[in-house]
Design a protein around this motif. Structure first.
Motif: not given
Length: 285
Positions: A182, A185, A210-213, A218-219, A256, A260
């Motif tokens: 994370f 990124n 990358s989105d904490r999910g 993610d990417h 957050i 997610m």
């Protein structure tokens, strides 16, 4: 290679009340869990160790953020001593837990900024504190894994190169680096290539989307990342770290604001399966 699941998705203090989650994580295929050590006494973590043995999970540990009175980089010797005392307590609890690794930003207070980049004397002071407690880590058979954070949380260490240089400054085999995807990124110009260049310092790894999910949704270039890890011969923990909104204080700290994933119970089965499958299919580049 071992796969773990960070328990901060559910709680900041793991007890017998979390046996259901622990068993679900085990049943999802994890080898262990990462236990937050944020409060309590060593005896409590010794009791938790018995529970984890009974469930059949190994463990690593993560630390709480240091307060301003526990800042290893501070010019104030009382604050540096506060950091030393806290890290000694942390190691005592980790040894009682039977954790092989303690990870986190143990080099400065979270969210503390000077308005400019890190100074050499700040890095030297922080390294001195880590060097002072490293023999205790060695005696406890615990690896201290320093986690570089993104620029919005810390300024002393932001990249893998920063953290690798810092561990060389400390100069002790029980002080290494936690690489978190994370933060990479955000901070790394080449999140995969930096592993080949500086990965010799990596002793622990957070699989963090990358989105904490959920990793894989993610990417992050997971295929390239795992291939790079194999390329440096990494064969230690891959710990899934995801955050949700179940804990208001932690959700605020990790920013957050939206869900997610549908439920926290869906994260471990999906993430652990993804990590294990991709790791087995990865080849070194």
């Amino acid at each position: 290679m071992k796969i773990g699941m960070n328990m901060l998705l559910w709680t900041t203090r793991v007890t017998g009340e979390h046996r259901r989650q622990l068993e679900a994580i085990r049943d999802a295929g994890a080898d262990g869990v990462e236990i937050p050590i944020m409060e309590g006494r060593a005896a409590e973590y010794r009791e938790l160790a018995r529970l984890l043995d009974d469930v059949g999970l190994e463990r690593t540990a993560s630390m709480a953020f240091l307060t301003p009175e526990q800042n290893p980089a501070s010019v104030d010797p009382k604050h540096r001593q506060g950091a030393t005392d806290h890290l000694m307590w942390l190691l005592e609890c980790a040894a009682a837990l039977g954790a092989s690794v303690v990870c986190g930003p143990m080099f400065q207070t979270l969210g503390a900024f000077t308005g400019q980049g890190p100074a050499e004397d700040e890095k030297n002071r922080a390294a001195d504190v880590l060097r002072g407690v490293a023999p205790l880590a060695r005696a406890a058979n615990v690896m201290l894994a320093v986690e570089p954070l993104n620029r919005f949380e810390a300024y002393l260490l932001n990249t893998l190169a920063d953290a690798a240089e810092f561990t060389r400054r400390v100069g002790h085999p029980n002080v290494g680096v936690l690489f978190d995807t994370f933060h990479a990124n955000i901070e790394e110009k080449d999140p995969v290539g930096c592993i080949a260049r500086h990965g010799g310092a990596i002793r622990h790894f957070h699989v963090s989307a990358s989105d904490r999910g959920i990793p894989g949704k993610d990417h992050v270039d997971w295929k390239g990342t795992f291939a790079a890890l194999r390329g440096i011969g990494y064969d230690s923990w891959l710990v899934v770290e995801a955050f949700g909104r179940a804990l208001p204080g932690l959700a605020a700290a990790t920013r957050i604001w939206r869900d997610m994933f549908p439920s926290s119970d869906t994260v471990a089965p999906e993430a652990i399966g993804f990590v294990r499958d991709l790791w087995e299919r990865s080849r070194a580049v």
